[in-house]
Scaffold this motif. Structure first.
Motif: not given
Length: 149
Positions: A98-127
């Motif tokens: 939960d903390r990893v995907v809560t701002e401010p989180s550098e990892l979430m920001e970095l994945w957000g650059e390639t996963d604009r809708d927040g529903q990409g494969p990295w986020r799906a793996g975390i879920v």
């Protein structure tokens, strides 16, 4: 950080974390996992990507021992078997994710650059990992979903 895929161990930092686990005496491995989770949970300000990556890897290792958890089979995960981890780590691991995907989180920001809708494969793996953890720690019912940044 060198990253080659979206899995919990698909980057240099997580691979190094796995190596640290393998080098540690068996009796210290659970403590290393717990410390990685606690560092993430305890970060109130900007969460550094390396701390977040280690927390994701640690959470994946905890989830692997839960009912429905996926075994860690990647060559970049630990080579040595882990001892049976305390079930109390399940809730802590869910909190760390939960903390990893809560701002401010550098990892979430970095994945957000390639996963604009927040529903990409990295986020799906975390879920997926968090769902296994929360279901196991709550006796079969998933707890509240991950925060949305």
């Amino acid at each position: 950080m060198g990253t080659w895929d979206v899995g919990p161990f698909d980057n240099d930092t997580a691979a190094d974390f796995s190596g640290d686990l393998d080098e540690a005496p068996e009796g210290e491995r659970e403590g290393i996992i717990r410390d990685a989770l606690l560092r993430a949970v305890g970060t109130r300000d900007h969460l550094d990507q390396d701390v977040a990556v280690e927390a994701v890897a640690a959470a994946a290792l905890v989830a692997a021992q839960c009912p429905g958890g996926e075994p860690v089979t990647t060559a970049y995960g630990p080579d040595l078997p882990l001892p049976r981890l305390s079930t109390e780590l399940r809730g802590l691991a869910a909190q760390a994710l939960d903390r990893v995907v809560t701002e401010p989180s550098e990892l979430m920001e970095l994945w957000g650059e390639t996963d604009r809708d927040g529903q990409g494969p990295w986020r799906a793996g975390i879920v997926r990992i968090r769902t296994v953890l929360s279901t196991a720690s709550s006796g079969g019912t998933p707890t509240a979903p991950l925060a949305q940044g």
